[in-house]
Design an enzyme around this catalytic site. Sequence first.
Site, PDB file in Angstrom:
ATOM      1  N   LYS A 103      32.380 -58.127 -96.767  1.00  0.00           N
ATOM      2  CA  LYS A 103      32.799 -57.266 -97.894  1.00  0.00           C
ATOM      3  C   LYS A 103      33.898 -56.293 -97.466  1.00  0.00           C
ATOM      4  CE  LYS A 103      30.700 -53.368 -96.497  1.00  0.00           C
ATOM      5  NZ  LYS A 103      31.022 -51.959 -96.584  1.00  0.00           N
ATOM      6  N   THR A 131      32.438 -51.065-102.124  1.00  0.00           N
ATOM      7  CA  THR A 131      33.597 -50.975-101.228  1.00  0.00           C
ATOM      8  C   THR A 131      34.900 -51.319-101.938  1.00  0.00           C
ATOM      9  OG1 THR A 131      32.092 -52.227 -99.831  1.00  0.00           O
ATOM     10  CG2 THR A 131      34.028 -51.374 -98.792  1.00  0.00           C
TER      11      THR A 131
END
Length: 332
Positions: A192, A249
């Site tokens: 990620k 994120t």
Amino acid sequence: MKNLAIIGGGSWGTALAIVLAPRFPRIHLWVYETDLAKRMAETRENDLFLPEFLIPNNVEITNDLATAIDGADIVLSVMPSHLVRGVYRQMLPFLQESMLFVSATKGLENGTLLRVSEVIFEVLQAQFTPRIAVISGPTFAREVAKGEPTALVVASGDQSLAESVQAAFSGPTFRLYTSSDPIGVEIGGSIKNVVAIGSGVLNGLGLGHNATAALITRGLAEMTRLAVAMGGKPLTLAGLAGLGDLVLTCTGDLSRNRSVGIELAHGRKLDEIVRSMNMVAEGIKTTNAAVDLARRYAVEMPISEQMFQMLHFGISPREAIQRLMERSLKGE
Ligand SMILES: NC(=O)c1ccc[n+]([C@@H]2O[C@H](COP(=O)([O-])OP(=O)(O)OC[C@H]3O[C@@H](n4cnc5c(N)ncnc54)[C@H](O)[C@@H]3O)[C@@H](O)[C@H]2O)c1
């Protein structure tokens, strides 16, 4: 569980000490920087990595690994991924088989391509067979330290270990779910950060929500492909350590990896960006491992590949996005 040792007093280690302080009579927090450890013991604040938060009095700050580990029931390690092997080697003489090991690091070891829990296992098995769990999920350190509601996953192949950590760490603002899939959890938490650099690029180029939503979704597809090829479960990637952390994120202003992408899109050079940060952006190093793992497991990871080309071979952020759009057409 009475005694917790937290190894690594960066932003995340300090936030974990703050949120877990009410759950343990005593916590030792090992801080690498001697001068910072001294200041933290005096001012009760981590002015370098997590300023403006008071560290509770039952958190004892130390710069000495043996002192930090002495009497620990749980060793919670929170150092950046490239330092895990070295710090565990230094800790080895002080560790015991009865201790539980929990890793909160996100990333992969370049070169070996090992997940962090595998690196820990490799180091410790020289002495005993360790019991290891990993924690991961959508967790910005500052929000955790503020006491904002946060949910995360604790994963281990050993269900009773995951349940012990869940019981020991869960509190009113910190909710842990168990998982039996450390592979999926660690791959989600690592890849990620690579996708987040891409999300920053989109933002820095002034592109809108369509592009970001597409990147998150296709990023999830590629991290799921890799995790499954490595033996992880697809549903793990739809959970907190996959989609949850990816959304955080890729959209949150506190994300360092996203900031790196924004700065690159604004024309700054990578080494200049890295020099100006005192904190780690794990995605930069993870990009190398992601591309190597994609080759090893023969899975397509186009976003990781373009981030790699952009970070290391100088293709422009705009070109990286263009190349993603111009790939051969596929089914979803
Ligand atoms: N910050 C967050 O919100 C957050 C949340 C979840 C997970 N994580 C993960 O936690 C890990 C640690 O990140 P962070 O944000 O706390 O780090 P940070 O960037 O805030 O701090 C860097 C850390 O590296 C340590 N360090 C530097 N050189 C060292 C050396 N030679 N030996 C040992 N330690 C050294 C510093 O003492 C400090 O603890 C990373 O894998 C990160 O992805 C961070």
